[in-house]
Design a protein around this motif. Structure first.
Motif, PDB file in Angstrom:
ATOM      1  N   GLU A  11      23.743 -10.936  21.166  1.00 36.03           N
ATOM      2  CA  GLU A  11      22.232 -11.585  21.123  1.00 36.03           C
ATOM      3  C   GLU A  11      21.374 -10.753  21.549  1.00 36.03           C
ATOM      4  OE1 GLU A  11      22.301 -14.629  19.819  1.00 36.03           O
ATOM      5  OE2 GLU A  11      24.588 -14.523  20.001  1.00 36.03           O
ATOM      6  N   LYS A  15      19.522  -5.924  15.824  1.00 32.72           N
ATOM      7  CA  LYS A  15      19.697  -5.581  14.610  1.00 32.72           C
ATOM      8  C   LYS A  15      18.891  -6.245  13.448  1.00 32.72           C
ATOM      9  CE  LYS A  15      22.893  -9.598  14.896  1.00 32.72           C
ATOM     10  NZ  LYS A  15      21.837 -10.423  14.283  1.00 32.72           N
ATOM     11  N   GLU A  38      24.495 -13.542   7.803  1.00 34.49           N
ATOM     12  CA  GLU A  38      25.323 -14.736   8.109  1.00 34.49           C
ATOM     13  C   GLU A  38      25.027 -15.005   9.231  1.00 34.49           C
ATOM     14  OE1 GLU A  38      29.389 -13.867   7.284  1.00 34.49           O
ATOM     15  OE2 GLU A  38      28.972 -13.433   5.253  1.00 34.49           O
ATOM     16  N   ARG A  49      24.480 -22.679   8.546  1.00 36.59           N
ATOM     17  CA  ARG A  49      23.648 -22.307   9.665  1.00 36.59           C
ATOM     18  C   ARG A  49      23.031 -23.347  10.387  1.00 36.59           C
ATOM     19  NH1 ARG A  49      21.851 -17.147  10.847  1.00 36.59           N
ATOM     20  NH2 ARG A  49      20.127 -17.389  12.451  1.00 36.59           N
ATOM     21  N   LEU A  53      23.970 -23.568  14.360  1.00 41.27           N
ATOM     22  CA  LEU A  53      23.019 -23.216  15.600  1.00 41.27           C
ATOM     23  C   LEU A  53      22.084 -24.443  15.969  1.00 41.27           C
ATOM     24  CD1 LEU A  53      21.390 -19.950  14.053  1.00 41.27           C
ATOM     25  CD2 LEU A  53      23.719 -20.407  15.228  1.00 41.27           C
ATOM     26  N   PHE A  69      32.088 -21.144   9.668  1.00 44.52           N
ATOM     27  CA  PHE A  69      31.637 -19.611   9.393  1.00 44.52           C
ATOM     28  C   PHE A  69      32.424 -19.109   8.236  1.00 44.52           C
ATOM     29  CE2 PHE A  69      29.867 -19.418  13.856  1.00 44.52           C
ATOM     30  CZ  PHE A  69      28.425 -19.129  13.647  1.00 44.52           C
ATOM     31  N   ARG A  73      30.831 -17.526   4.785  1.00 46.55           N
ATOM     32  CA  ARG A  73      31.023 -16.412   4.236  1.00 46.55           C
ATOM     33  C   ARG A  73      31.572 -16.195   2.853  1.00 46.55           C
ATOM     34  NH1 ARG A  73      33.644 -14.079   8.465  1.00 46.55           N
ATOM     35  NH2 ARG A  73      31.530 -13.983   9.197  1.00 46.55           N
ATOM     36  N   ARG A  95      25.405  -9.252  10.182  1.00 46.68           N
ATOM     37  CA  ARG A  95      26.737 -10.036  10.601  1.00 46.68           C
ATOM     38  C   ARG A  95      27.518 -10.119   9.566  1.00 46.68           C
ATOM     39  NH1 ARG A  95      26.202 -10.793  16.093  1.00 46.68           N
ATOM     40  NH2 ARG A  95      24.469 -11.756  16.972  1.00 46.68           N
ATOM     41  N   ALA A  99      31.636 -10.342  13.555  1.00 50.97           N
ATOM     42  CA  ALA A  99      31.169 -11.154  14.283  1.00 50.97           C
ATOM     43  C   ALA A  99      32.074 -12.331  14.470  1.00 50.97           C
ATOM     44  CB  ALA A  99      29.749 -11.916  13.718  1.00 50.97           C
ATOM     45  N   THR A 100      32.766 -12.664  13.584  1.00 49.88           N
ATOM     46  CA  THR A 100      33.808 -14.071  13.795  1.00 49.88           C
ATOM     47  C   THR A 100      34.850 -13.432  14.959  1.00 49.88           C
ATOM     48  OG1 THR A 100      33.457 -14.349  11.455  1.00 49.88           O
ATOM     49  CG2 THR A 100      35.135 -15.693  12.581  1.00 49.88           C
ATOM     50  N   TYR A 103      32.814 -13.294  18.296  1.00 54.32           N
ATOM     51  CA  TYR A 103      32.579 -14.481  18.866  1.00 54.32           C
ATOM     52  C   TYR A 103      33.659 -15.537  18.895  1.00 54.32           C
ATOM     53  CZ  TYR A 103      27.477 -13.501  18.954  1.00 54.32           C
ATOM     54  OH  TYR A 103      26.238 -12.882  19.240  1.00 54.32           O
ATOM     55  N   GLN A 104      34.221 -16.002  17.931  1.00 58.77           N
ATOM     56  CA  GLN A 104      35.234 -16.885  17.814  1.00 58.77           C
ATOM     57  C   GLN A 104      36.584 -16.370  18.453  1.00 58.77           C
ATOM     58  OE1 GLN A 104      32.785 -16.843  15.189  1.00 58.77           O
ATOM     59  NE2 GLN A 104      31.979 -18.412  16.391  1.00 58.77           N
ATOM     60  N   PHE A 161      24.367 -20.460  20.767  1.00 60.23           N
ATOM     61  CA  PHE A 161      25.158 -19.369  21.165  1.00 60.23           C
ATOM     62  C   PHE A 161      24.389 -18.742  22.145  1.00 60.23           C
ATOM     63  CE2 PHE A 161      26.795 -20.116  17.059  1.00 60.23           C
ATOM     64  CZ  PHE A 161      28.253 -19.895  17.258  1.00 60.23           C
TER      65      PHE A 161
HETATM   66  P1  TMP Z   1      22.161 -14.248  14.569  1.00 62.83           P
HETATM   67  O1  TMP Z   1      21.657 -14.631  15.679  1.00 62.83           O
HETATM   68  O2  TMP Z   1      22.540 -12.804  14.046  1.00 62.83           O
HETATM   69  O3  TMP Z   1      21.326 -15.014  13.330  1.00 62.83           O
HETATM   70  O4  TMP Z   1      23.565 -15.246  14.190  1.00 62.83           O
HETATM   71  C1  TMP Z   1      23.569 -16.479  14.506  1.00 62.83           C
HETATM   72  C2  TMP Z   1      24.700 -16.888  15.558  1.00 62.83           C
HETATM   73  O5  TMP Z   1      25.996 -17.066  14.888  1.00 62.83           O
HETATM   74  C3  TMP Z   1      24.791 -15.492  16.662  1.00 62.83           C
HETATM   75  O6  TMP Z   1      24.759 -16.186  17.980  1.00 62.83           O
HETATM   76  C4  TMP Z   1      26.242 -14.993  16.503  1.00 62.83           C
HETATM   77  C5  TMP Z   1      26.976 -16.320  15.631  1.00 62.83           C
HETATM   78  N1  TMP Z   1      27.955 -15.935  14.716  1.00 62.83           N
HETATM   79  C6  TMP Z   1      29.262 -16.565  15.263  1.00 62.83           C
HETATM   80  O7  TMP Z   1      29.637 -16.833  16.117  1.00 62.83           O
HETATM   81  N2  TMP Z   1      30.314 -16.224  14.064  1.00 62.83           N
HETATM   82  C7  TMP Z   1      30.344 -15.434  13.073  1.00 62.83           C
HETATM   83  O8  TMP Z   1      31.210 -15.144  12.118  1.00 62.83           O
HETATM   84  C8  TMP Z   1      28.826 -15.190  12.755  1.00 62.83           C
HETATM   85  C9  TMP Z   1      28.527 -14.326  11.174  1.00 62.83           C
HETATM   86  C10 TMP Z   1      27.888 -15.357  13.502  1.00 62.83           C
END
Ligand code: TMP
Length: 219
Positions: A11, A15, A38, A49, A53, A69, A73, A95, A99-100, A103-104, A161
């Motif tokens: 975060e 980017k 994404e 999204r 979020l 997610f 995609r 992303r 990112a998956t 994050y996951q 997030f």
């Molecule tokens: P962003 O802040 O880049 O717009 O992305 C949105 C949020 O989604 C960010 O906190 C990261 C999260 N994210 C995942 O957890 N897994 C994913 O696969 C993607 C693409 C984003």
């Protein structure tokens, strides 16, 4: 060579600003480009999204989050990314599958092997040619995200997030770093804590190198 470049990081890593500047860089050179993000990029993706979020109060477990997610995609690749690549455009994506994993996988602790399988399925096996990882201290990134969220518009409020504890973001950072270390050919690590112009120059330097390798200079 695939004309597919992804932008990744924790975060507040900068980017999203850099993808816009990179898009301008391509346009100034008369090179066809598409910048997308994404989760998002399609009507389905934008709806997902909003759910993911959500600043509301309903629960989303880690497994459901992963699958949402993945669904976003799959639609994004089929509807937007593949057609643009087939038309010969460069695609810059804010992303993607990494990112998956970060994050996951590293963040939420879900099984990395399973996520890799799911990523291959949902991306229709598309992988980036180049990935920029914007790296900076977690505190700096979160402070930037908080500042952005301090705006009075409700849509600028911190998302699900950004509200997570610091340890979650540290795991994601470590995850990204290990992904980058495991694929040095694809990844370029950018010092994301520097000022916007310094970061932009660094990104453009890498883009220039990439285009030099590309037939007809990327056009
Ligand atoms: P962003 O802040 O880049 O717009 O992305 C949105 C949020 O989604 C960010 O906190 C990261 C999260 N994210 C995942 O957890 N897994 C994913 O696969 C993607 C693409 C984003």
């Amino acid at each position: 060579m695939k004309r597919f470049i992804t932008f990744e990081g924790i975060e507040g890593c900068g980017k999203t600003t850099q993808i816009r500047l990179a898009e301008t860089w391509f346009r100034e050179r008369g090179i066809a480009v598409l910048a997308t993000a994404e989760p998002g990029g399609t009507t389905l993706g934008r709806k997902i999204r909003e759910i993911l979020l959500n600043r509301g109060s309903f629960a989303i477990g880690a497994e459901a989050e992963l699958l949402l997610f993945a669904a976003a995609r799959a639609q994004h690749v089929r509807e937007i990314i593949f057609p643009a690549l087939e038309a010969g455009r460069w695609v810059l994506c804010d992303r993607f599958s990494d990112a998956t994993l970060a994050y996951q996988g590293f963040g939420r602790g879900l099984d990395i092997g399973f996520i890799r399988t799911l990523n291959a399925f949902s991306s229709l096996t598309l992988t980036p040619e180049r990935t920029f990882l914007f790296d900076l201290p977690v505190e700096t990134g979160l402070a930037r995200a908080e500042k952005r969220a301090a705006g009075i518009r409700p849509e600028a409020a911190e998302d699900r997030f950004e509200r997570e504890e610091k340890a979650f973001h540290l795991r994601i950072q470590e995850g990204y770093r290990s992904l980058a270390a495991s694929e040095p050919e694809r990844y370029r690590i950018i010092e994301g804590g520097a000022d916007v112009e310094t970061v932009r120059r660094e990104v453009c330097r890498h883009l220039t190198a990439l285009l030099e390798k590309s037939p007809s200079g990327g056009k």
